[in-house]
Design an enzyme around this catalytic site. Sequence first.
Site, PDB file in Angstrom:
ATOM      1  CG  HIS A   1      37.150  37.951  38.221  1.00 15.43           C
ATOM      2  ND1 HIS A   1      37.089  39.102  37.472  1.00 15.43           N
ATOM      3  CD2 HIS A   1      36.203  37.129  37.710  1.00 15.43           C
ATOM      4  CE1 HIS A   1      36.156  38.980  36.539  1.00 15.43           C
ATOM      5  NE2 HIS A   1      35.600  37.788  36.673  1.00 15.43           N
TER       6      HIS A   1
ATOM      7  CB  CYS B   1      38.640  43.101  40.050  1.00 14.58           C
ATOM      8  SG  CYS B   1      38.130  41.371  39.860  1.00 14.58           S
TER       9      CYS B   1
ATOM     10  CD  GLU C   1      41.731  40.721  39.384  1.00 15.77           C
ATOM     11  OE1 GLU C   1      41.359  39.538  39.254  1.00 15.77           O
ATOM     12  OE2 GLU C   1      41.657  41.550  38.472  1.00 15.77           O
TER      13      GLU C   1
ATOM     14  CB  CYS D   1      37.017  43.259  35.226  1.00 17.84           C
ATOM     15  SG  CYS D   1      36.376  42.545  36.765  1.00 17.84           S
TER      16      CYS D   1
END
EC number: 3.5.4.33
Length: 150
Positions: A53, A86, A55, A83
């Site tokens: 992701h 993260c 992040e 999410c």
Amino acid sequence: MRFTSHMDRALAAARAAGARGEVPVGAVVCRPDGRVLAVAGNRTRELNDPTAHAEMLAIREACAALGSERLVGCDLYVTLEPCAMCAAAISAARIARVYYGAGDPKSGGVAHGARVFSHPQAHHKPEVYDGIAAREAEEMLKDFFAGRRG
């Protein structure tokens, strides 16, 4: 010190991710003085890695740049509500402030879903500011998914 938003760079990283066929999410990590340490967009498909992701990639790059597993005092700008995975990484990295654009009722882990920072098990709770360039981030995501369904 004067506040400068880095959401424009996160949005640019999200657009680049979308152009690569990734879900258009972008993230930027910067130091308290505003110096950018990392800019990343989603790369889950490209890397065949469900943890890639924006992040996570930005946190890894920023930690490498500082030579530390902690990003104390640093800020994270991300175009979509992080999410749960993260959010847990944000807490572990001790990021001071999170600025995000679009909320994510389906998969969010900050204001929706797991609400990671609200749990007593969270080692660190950053300051959270939501709705930063939310409309642009939401439209980018809607356009991306509409193109996939069409």
